[in-house]
Design a protein around this motif. Structure first.
Motif, PDB file in Angstrom:
ATOM      1  N   ALA A   1      -3.940  -2.552  -6.461  1.00  0.00           N
ATOM      2  CA  ALA A   1      -4.709  -1.385  -6.019  1.00  0.00           C
ATOM      3  C   ALA A   1      -6.129  -1.741  -5.595  1.00  0.00           C
TER       4      ALA A   1
ATOM      5  N   LEU B   1       2.847   2.305   5.525  1.00  0.00           N
ATOM      6  CA  LEU B   1       3.518   3.484   4.993  1.00  0.00           C
ATOM      7  C   LEU B   1       3.441   4.626   5.992  1.00  0.00           C
TER       8      LEU B   1
ATOM      9  N   ASP C   1       3.092   7.852   5.175  1.00  0.00           N
ATOM     10  CA  ASP C   1       2.225   8.913   4.659  1.00  0.00           C
ATOM     11  C   ASP C   1       0.765   8.530   4.903  1.00  0.00           C
TER      12      ASP C   1
ATOM     13  N   ALA D   1      -2.190   9.626   3.782  1.00  0.00           N
ATOM     14  CA  ALA D   1      -3.053   9.476   2.596  1.00  0.00           C
ATOM     15  C   ALA D   1      -2.684   8.216   1.825  1.00  0.00           C
ATOM     16  N   ALA D   2      -1.404   7.993   1.618  1.00  0.00           N
ATOM     17  CA  ALA D   2      -0.963   6.781   0.910  1.00  0.00           C
ATOM     18  C   ALA D   2      -1.297   5.550   1.733  1.00  0.00           C
ATOM     19  N   GLY D   3      -1.146   5.636   3.060  1.00  0.00           N
ATOM     20  CA  GLY D   3      -1.482   4.520   3.939  1.00  0.00           C
ATOM     21  C   GLY D   3      -2.952   4.165   3.872  1.00  0.00           C
TER      22      GLY D   3
ATOM     23  N   ALA E   1      -5.053   4.659   1.348  1.00  0.00           N
ATOM     24  CA  ALA E   1      -5.326   4.006   0.055  1.00  0.00           C
ATOM     25  C   ALA E   1      -4.769   2.588   0.040  1.00  0.00           C
ATOM     26  N   TYR E   2      -3.592   2.407   0.621  1.00  0.00           N
ATOM     27  CA  TYR E   2      -2.973   1.087   0.661  1.00  0.00           C
ATOM     28  C   TYR E   2      -3.823   0.120   1.483  1.00  0.00           C
TER      29      TYR E   2
ATOM     30  N   GLU F   1      -6.972   0.343   2.179  1.00  0.00           N
ATOM     31  CA  GLU F   1      -8.238   0.118   1.459  1.00  0.00           C
ATOM     32  C   GLU F   1      -8.064  -0.999   0.436  1.00  0.00           C
ATOM     33  N   SER F   2      -6.881  -1.078  -0.188  1.00  0.00           N
ATOM     34  CA  SER F   2      -6.645  -2.118  -1.192  1.00  0.00           C
ATOM     35  C   SER F   2      -6.530  -3.507  -0.563  1.00  0.00           C
TER      36      SER F   2
ATOM     37  N   GLY G   1       1.250   7.305   9.269  1.00  0.00           N
ATOM     38  CA  GLY G   1       0.329   6.496   8.474  1.00  0.00           C
ATOM     39  C   GLY G   1       0.480   5.003   8.659  1.00  0.00           C
TER      40      GLY G   1
END
Length: 186
Positions: A40, A107, A109, A111-113, A115-116, A118-119, A162
């Motif tokens: 993460a 991904l 999605d 929002a999930a993309g 965050a992913y 960003e990690s 995403g």
């Protein structure tokens, strides 16, 4: 933000030149070869400032942490790049190193993309197989999605929404001219 830090890692990419809003955005991407083991969080960081370095150099750097965006500068609040602002000469070559690229899994999605991705900020990444260009070359970046997706354009609310990823692979070794690729190129 604003804290003076010292860190070390392997240079995984160079970024030289001006950015679209004017001014200079020179620097390099530094990645911890071992990482922290947490998927993460990113194991890379952008080091902004001039240094005579090459991809593969293992460095220690000291500088001030800040969030930066080429359009908002130091006032950036969202979609910022975490960076270390290097003061002149405040780095030391420790030897040579290498980093294994992280295979990315875009991904669908948004929002999930976000965050992913960003990690993975500042890290050396690669697509698992091929990538399809889904947007024009813009500001030296080519927008791509996995080549296994059956589309050449990504629309809002589509399963690929995403997935787009901006690629500047020619900057890994600095200074080359980006290819002018058309939508649909693989």
């Amino acid at each position: 933000r604003g804290q003076m830090v010292t860190t070390q890692g392997v240079v995984v990419g160079l970024f030289e030149g001006n950015y679209s809003a004017g001014g200079v955005f020179d620097g390099f991407f530094l990645q911890d070869a071992q990482g922290d083991g947490d998927p993460a969080t990113s194991d890379g960081v952008f080091v902004q400032g001039y240094a005579d370095v090459n991809v593969g150099d293992w460095l220690a750097v000291t500088g001030t942490v800040r969030e930066f965006d080429e359009y908002d500068g130091a006032a950036c609040q969202l979609d910022c790049l975490t960076e270390i602002r290097l003061e002149a000469g405040n780095y030391h070559l420790l030897g040579q190193g290498s980093v294994t690229p992280t295979v990315i899994i875009p991904l669908g999605d948004p929002a999930a993309g976000a965050a992913y991705f960003e990690s993975l900020e500042g890290m050396l990444t690669q697509f698992p197989l091929t990538a399809t260009v889904v947007g024009p070359t813009s500001y030296g970046a080519v927008t791509v999605i996995p080549g296994s997706e059956p589309v050449t354009r990504v629309l809002r609310h589509s399963p690929q929404e995403g997935m787009p990823f901006g690629v500047r692979h020619w900057l890994r070794f600095g200074g080359s001219i980006p290819p002018q690729l058309n939508v649909g190129s693989v």
